[in-house]
Design a protein around this motif. Structure first.
Motif, mmCIF file in Angstrom:
data_model
loop_
_atom_site.group_PDB
_atom_site.id
_atom_site.type_symbol
_atom_site.label_atom_id
_atom_site.label_comp_id
_atom_site.label_asym_id
_atom_site.label_seq_id
_atom_site.Cartn_x
_atom_site.Cartn_y
_atom_site.Cartn_z
ATOM 1 N N GLY A 11 0.817 -1.206 0.000
ATOM 2 C CA GLY A 11 0.000 0.000 0.000
ATOM 3 C C GLY A 11 0.847 1.250 0.000
ATOM 4 O O GLY A 11 2.080 1.187 -0.129
ATOM 5 N N PRO A 12 0.208 2.413 0.172
ATOM 6 C CA PRO A 12 0.953 3.674 0.180
ATOM 7 C C PRO A 12 1.898 3.769 1.376
ATOM 8 O O PRO A 12 1.605 3.272 2.458
ATOM 9 C CB PRO A 12 -0.128 4.740 0.287
ATOM 10 N N MET A 13 3.046 4.401 1.143
ATOM 11 C CA MET A 13 3.989 4.688 2.209
ATOM 12 C C MET A 13 4.122 6.210 2.299
ATOM 13 O O MET A 13 3.786 6.924 1.353
ATOM 14 C CB MET A 13 5.356 4.061 1.920
ATOM 15 N N SER A 14 4.609 6.709 3.418
ATOM 16 C CA SER A 14 4.790 8.150 3.553
ATOM 17 C C SER A 14 6.262 8.454 3.754
ATOM 18 O O SER A 14 7.041 7.608 4.204
ATOM 19 C CB SER A 14 3.971 8.692 4.715
ATOM 20 N N GLY A 15 6.624 9.673 3.396
ATOM 21 C CA GLY A 15 8.004 10.108 3.524
ATOM 22 C C GLY A 15 8.077 11.609 3.384
ATOM 23 O O GLY A 15 7.087 12.306 3.590
ATOM 24 N N ASN A 16 9.236 12.093 3.032
ATOM 25 C CA ASN A 16 9.452 13.534 2.908
ATOM 26 C C ASN A 16 9.927 13.901 1.521
ATOM 27 O O ASN A 16 10.720 13.175 0.918
ATOM 28 C CB ASN A 16 10.521 14.001 3.901
ATOM 29 N N ASN A 17 9.454 15.057 1.015
ATOM 30 C CA ASN A 17 10.125 15.741 -0.074
ATOM 31 C C ASN A 17 11.214 16.572 0.585
ATOM 32 O O ASN A 17 10.946 17.287 1.549
ATOM 33 C CB ASN A 17 9.174 16.690 -0.813
ATOM 34 N N VAL A 18 12.441 16.470 0.113
ATOM 35 C CA VAL A 18 13.547 17.219 0.708
ATOM 36 C C VAL A 18 14.104 18.143 -0.357
ATOM 37 O O VAL A 18 14.609 17.704 -1.387
ATOM 38 C CB VAL A 18 14.645 16.274 1.236
ATOM 39 N N SER A 19 14.016 19.449 -0.096
ATOM 40 C CA SER A 19 14.525 20.431 -1.049
ATOM 41 C C SER A 19 16.032 20.585 -0.899
ATOM 42 O O SER A 19 16.655 20.023 0.014
ATOM 43 C CB SER A 19 13.836 21.779 -0.825
ATOM 44 N N HIS A 20 16.618 21.362 -1.782
ATOM 45 C CA HIS A 20 18.056 21.612 -1.719
ATOM 46 C C HIS A 20 18.436 22.287 -0.400
ATOM 47 O O HIS A 20 19.518 22.062 0.144
ATOM 48 C CB HIS A 20 18.472 22.485 -2.911
ATOM 49 N N ALA A 21 17.515 23.109 0.134
ATOM 50 C CA ALA A 21 17.741 23.804 1.408
ATOM 51 C C ALA A 21 17.365 22.934 2.605
ATOM 52 O O ALA A 21 17.299 23.412 3.728
ATOM 53 C CB ALA A 21 16.961 25.105 1.444
ATOM 54 N N LYS A 22 17.103 21.651 2.364
ATOM 55 C CA LYS A 22 16.747 20.658 3.394
ATOM 56 C C LYS A 22 15.389 20.936 4.055
ATOM 57 O O LYS A 22 15.152 20.495 5.175
ATOM 58 C CB LYS A 22 17.828 20.570 4.490
ATOM 59 N N ASN A 23 14.502 21.664 3.363
ATOM 60 C CA ASN A 23 13.140 21.826 3.861
ATOM 61 C C ASN A 23 12.398 20.527 3.604
ATOM 62 O O ASN A 23 12.482 19.960 2.518
ATOM 63 C CB ASN A 23 12.421 22.973 3.144
ATOM 64 N N ARG A 24 11.659 20.052 4.606
ATOM 65 C CA ARG A 24 10.964 18.769 4.475
ATOM 66 C C ARG A 24 9.454 18.972 4.504
ATOM 67 O O ARG A 24 8.928 19.614 5.408
ATOM 68 C CB ARG A 24 11.391 17.836 5.598
ATOM 69 N N THR A 25 8.787 18.403 3.523
ATOM 70 C CA THR A 25 7.324 18.394 3.495
ATOM 71 C C THR A 25 6.882 16.952 3.279
ATOM 72 O O THR A 25 7.531 16.190 2.568
ATOM 73 C CB THR A 25 6.770 19.288 2.366
ATOM 74 N N ARG A 26 5.794 16.598 3.922
ATOM 75 C CA ARG A 26 5.320 15.207 3.848
ATOM 76 C C ARG A 26 4.773 14.897 2.461
ATOM 77 O O ARG A 26 4.182 15.745 1.802
ATOM 78 C CB ARG A 26 4.230 14.956 4.890
ATOM 79 N N ARG A 27 4.950 13.646 2.038
ATOM 80 C CA ARG A 27 4.423 13.173 0.759
ATOM 81 C C ARG A 27 4.067 11.710 0.881
ATOM 82 O O ARG A 27 4.401 11.061 1.870
ATOM 83 C CB ARG A 27 5.430 13.378 -0.365
ATOM 84 N N ARG A 28 3.372 11.184 -0.139
ATOM 85 C CA ARG A 28 2.991 9.767 -0.175
ATOM 86 C C ARG A 28 3.651 9.100 -1.365
ATOM 87 O O ARG A 28 3.689 9.643 -2.457
ATOM 88 C CB ARG A 28 1.469 9.630 -0.303
ATOM 89 N N PHE A 29 4.157 7.893 -1.114
ATOM 90 C CA PHE A 29 4.696 7.060 -2.181
ATOM 91 C C PHE A 29 3.640 6.012 -2.489
ATOM 92 O O PHE A 29 3.354 5.150 -1.655
ATOM 93 C CB PHE A 29 5.989 6.369 -1.736
ATOM 94 N N LEU A 30 3.030 6.083 -3.675
ATOM 95 C CA LEU A 30 1.958 5.166 -4.042
ATOM 96 C C LEU A 30 2.525 3.955 -4.783
ATOM 97 O O LEU A 30 3.487 4.076 -5.546
ATOM 98 C CB LEU A 30 0.936 5.878 -4.926
ATOM 99 N N PRO A 31 1.946 2.775 -4.572
ATOM 100 C CA PRO A 31 2.423 1.587 -5.294
ATOM 101 C C PRO A 31 2.032 1.659 -6.770
ATOM 102 O O PRO A 31 1.066 2.327 -7.138
ATOM 103 C CB PRO A 31 1.708 0.431 -4.594
ATOM 104 N N ASN A 32 2.794 0.987 -7.602
ATOM 105 C CA ASN A 32 2.558 0.957 -9.046
ATOM 106 C C ASN A 32 1.491 -0.105 -9.340
ATOM 107 O O ASN A 32 1.815 -1.260 -9.613
ATOM 108 C CB ASN A 32 3.879 0.646 -9.764
ATOM 109 N N LEU A 33 0.212 0.293 -9.249
ATOM 110 C CA LEU A 33 -0.886 -0.648 -9.419
ATOM 111 C C LEU A 33 -1.368 -0.691 -10.863
ATOM 112 O O LEU A 33 -1.433 0.329 -11.542
ATOM 113 C CB LEU A 33 -2.063 -0.267 -8.513
ATOM 114 N N ASN A 34 -1.700 -1.895 -11.316
ATOM 115 C CA ASN A 34 -2.209 -2.110 -12.668
ATOM 116 C C ASN A 34 -3.409 -3.039 -12.622
ATOM 117 O O ASN A 34 -3.452 -3.962 -11.811
ATOM 118 C CB ASN A 34 -1.131 -2.755 -13.553
ATOM 119 N N ASP A 35 -4.388 -2.791 -13.499
ATOM 120 C CA ASP A 35 -5.517 -3.701 -13.653
ATOM 121 C C ASP A 35 -5.099 -4.796 -14.628
ATOM 122 O O ASP A 35 -4.773 -4.508 -15.780
ATOM 123 C CB ASP A 35 -6.744 -2.971 -14.200
ATOM 124 N N VAL A 36 -5.076 -6.031 -14.160
ATOM 125 C CA VAL A 36 -4.660 -7.146 -15.005
ATOM 126 C C VAL A 36 -5.682 -8.273 -14.915
ATOM 127 O O VAL A 36 -6.423 -8.381 -13.936
ATOM 128 C CB VAL A 36 -3.265 -7.686 -14.620
#
Length: 95
Positions: A11-36
């Motif tokens: 399922g989805p995981m969470s983490g940070n977007n990290v800018s060059h200035a080391k500012n951190r904002t939360r984000r989601r990493f979604l799985p690569n889902l396909n209808d098969v």
């Protein structure tokens, strides 16, 4: 609609977007889902599932959909996949 793989439970995981200035904002990493559509040789029909690309490679690696379902853990499978697994096991026991 849940963004969860029906075969592996990934399922989805969470983490940070990290800018060059080391500012951190939360984000989601979604799985690569396909209808098969996966074919079961034991039951002789296809099943439409929403699975991750990694799960599709695992199905091929284990030798097909029936072999994958035989080794899959029940707690990782969705309700529909668990029903398919039980139907396959019942058909193999009868044969």
């Amino acid at each position: 609609m849940a963004r969860r793989c029906e075969l592996t439970g990934k399922g989805p995981m969470s983490g940070n977007n990290v800018s060059h200035a080391k500012n951190r904002t939360r984000r989601r990493f979604l799985p690569n889902l396909n209808d098969v559509s996966l074919m079961s040789e034991t039951l002789g029909r296809t099943f439409k599932l929403k699975i991750s690309a990694a799960a599709l490679r695992s199905v091929d690696h284990r030798g097909g959909f029936d072999a994958f379902m035989a080794k899959a853990k029940d707690e990782e499978l969705s309700a529909t996949a668990l029903k398919i697994k039980k139907d396959i096991a019942k058909a193999q026991a009868a044969a």
